[in-house]
Enzyme design. Sequence first.
Site, PDB file in Angstrom:
ATOM      1  N   ASP A 261       0.629  -1.529   0.201  1.00 25.27           N
ATOM      2  CA  ASP A 261       0.056  -0.016  -0.347  1.00 25.27           C
ATOM      3  C   ASP A 261       1.216   1.071   0.027  1.00 25.27           C
ATOM      4  O   ASP A 261       2.038   1.078   0.050  1.00 25.27           O
ATOM      5  CB  ASP A 261      -0.660  -0.421   1.681  1.00 25.27           C
ATOM      6  CG  ASP A 261      -2.131   0.682   1.022  1.00 25.27           C
ATOM      7  OD1 ASP A 261      -3.682   0.304   1.404  1.00 25.27           O
ATOM      8  OD2 ASP A 261      -2.048   1.475  -0.116  1.00 25.27           O
TER       9      ASP A 261
HETATM   10  C1  GLC Z   1      -4.486   3.954  -0.219  1.00 24.78           C
HETATM   11  C2  GLC Z   1      -5.461   3.428  -0.025  1.00 24.78           C
HETATM   12  C3  GLC Z   1      -5.421   2.131  -0.875  1.00 24.78           C
HETATM   13  C4  GLC Z   1      -5.049   2.846  -2.362  1.00 24.78           C
HETATM   14  C5  GLC Z   1      -3.795   3.295  -2.554  1.00 24.78           C
HETATM   15  C6  GLC Z   1      -2.953   3.293  -3.605  1.00 24.78           C
HETATM   16  O1  GLC Z   1      -3.318   4.791   1.087  1.00 24.78           O
HETATM   17  O2  GLC Z   1      -4.779   2.366   1.194  1.00 24.78           O
HETATM   18  O3  GLC Z   1      -6.887   1.086  -1.114  1.00 24.78           O
HETATM   19  O4  GLC Z   1      -5.320   1.703  -3.338  1.00 24.78           O
HETATM   20  O5  GLC Z   1      -3.837   3.833  -1.438  1.00 24.78           O
HETATM   21  O6  GLC Z   1      -4.655   4.929  -4.121  1.00 24.78           O
END
Ligand code: GLC
Length: 701
Positions: free
Chosen positions: A263
């Site tokens: 993430d």
């Molecule tokens: C965010 C979220 C995740 C998302 C990622 C990219 O922090 O936790 O669900 O897909 O970043 O945007």
Amino acid sequence: MSNINLQEILNSLSIEEKVGQLVQLAGVYYINQSEITGPLAKFDITDTHKFTAGSIIGVNNAKDAYAIQTEYLEKSRHKIPLLFMADVIHGSHTMYPIPLGMACSFNPELIEGMARNSAKEAAATGVQVTFSPMADLARDARWGRNMETNGEDPYLNKVLSSSYVKGYQGNTLSSKSELISCVKHFAGYGLVEAGREYNYVDISKRVLNEYHYPAYKSAIDSGAKMVMSAFNTIESIPATANEGLLKSDLREKLGFDGVVISDWAAVTELINHKLAADFKDAAKQCANAGVDIDMMSMAYLTELETLINNGEVDIKLIDEMVMNVLKLKKDYGLFEDPFKNLIDKSEQVVGNEELLINAKQVADESIVLLKNNENVLPLTSKYAIVGHHVTSRDYNGPWSWQGDISKNESIKEVFSANPNVTVIEEATKIIDIQDYEYIDTVVAFVGEKSNESGEAKSKTDIKLNSNEIELIKTLKMIGKKVITVVFAGRPLDIADIEMYSDAIVYAWFSGTKAAQSIYDILTGVVNPSAKLTMSFPRAVGQCPIYYNSYSTGRPLSKAIDTYVSKYIDQSNSPLYTFGDGLTYSDVKVTNVDLKESLSIGQDLTIKVELKNSSSMEAKEVIQVYINDLVASVIRPDNELKAFKKVNIAANTTTSYEITVNGNEFGFIGSDLEHRIEAGEFEIKVGLNMTDTINKIVRMEK
Ligand code: GLC
């Protein structure tokens, strides 16, 4: 399939270029704007970084993506195309209800179709990978990201997670797939302690395997070739550095052979977790734990080459990780067509009639009728509408990618086309309403704004705001019939307004066609059919509260109420529970027929007779719950193990057949293995969880 030789490509790459394939940068480093969905630290990004990185996140249109890919292929030595990734969670430009709302449809085919349409729009506007479905299980209304989940039930979550993947990719990932599906967040993110975002998670491996893994397994078995590691800890190790989670569980137990992406910045956030001393330490731990792509943390970009050169990370491991990425690109057809989805087709695809019709259908089946005293709905006579959301257009909810709320019809625009409707603009003073004495019914459109739920939006107070509670109470006190329509990204504590509302409609954030769908439901053009997939607390103090809970050693019962599992200041039960939802029809389960004994592993087929005594055809959801009466680990009093959404004509009695798969009688034992034990099960069949016909079935060796 292209005859490209990935091994030859891999062998041709320098270490710096191999590391590059394991790095994802935001589009903002290539063009002057892109969506930013996490903390943006100050990074010194060089051209070398830009033209060796393997993927990009957040580019929100095809023209920019095309331009970036063109420059990249000109300037990169290896000419391996970039992958463009984004969060297409419940629609791309045409917005559907939030996933927690769509799950209430209990309609896997509808959700698969939604995902297919979302993919069409995303594929016409520069997106190749979506970070969806979110397969996290949700149990705590305080958490902001409930809105992205399918709710609190592992069985429903398993079924719907597969629907998303099949809708995005088709039956398998191939060059024909519109989008690559990245299932997230592995694993257990929905159980953040106290419902506080990014907080500590501590669950047993048994619970993880039984309640959380099935949906990820289902998404993987349906073809998902990307998995995103979660921010949270599992057994005191952040998921992104947790080798047991990412290798033995995800790859060996669940059979995942694709790409693991972290993430946003989760790799360097090991430092905040105090699991790593610095970027180098973080990069080493996450690479060795099995994270293939570092999303926006720079740890891999700045430290991995050194770690490889000094042997702290094995080059063989790096080659495996890079091969995972190259294989993903090849399977998706990117080597054959580096500009797949990057040619702008927004004119032909975005917001077309077919998509809008589908968005309306999904909203119609997602909006839940929770209360309808004396059939005050559907509306027939004159009525007034009031409340913040009458004019807000704020119906898309969080994570609505390129959904533009200015494109949404407002409640006011849709309702005021009806001469029976009086629009009371933002009634701040109740006197405004007393002027309308000739109106006996008022519809109050209340609830959260989109920015009150979603990521990093946990709450300790999940009530409506005080002036909305006051408005609804006063409307009742001055003698009006009150229909309360709630917009929200989570189950709110609506106990304060429940007794003052003659009807309650939970509209979630239902997207581009929300206003028309709400109008059609309130006026009876559409017969509501949605059922809740997450329990609604009477008070935030009950959180986490969920239907598949355990009896405990001292269950509360009608007979005894001292020294039992209860609160002294509140009921144990939710205000509304999983599976609740009304229609305008009067449909009942009139008969249930099933075999009273089964051998272990055998499916249970149930004949269910429904009677619709009303003059309105209805969609209903037949629900089958089991209660394992004695087992080697504690079992919930109710577990959803099959459901079927059916259409039943007016004034008819119809029989349906529904099957519980034999494996669903099993559970994860203390040895972490799936097991089915002989013994008695109570089988409960109903159109909700509480009003059921119950039978005992004996499971025999
Ligand atoms: C965010 C979220 C995740 C998302 C990622 C990219 O922090 O936790 O669900 O897909 O970043 O945007």
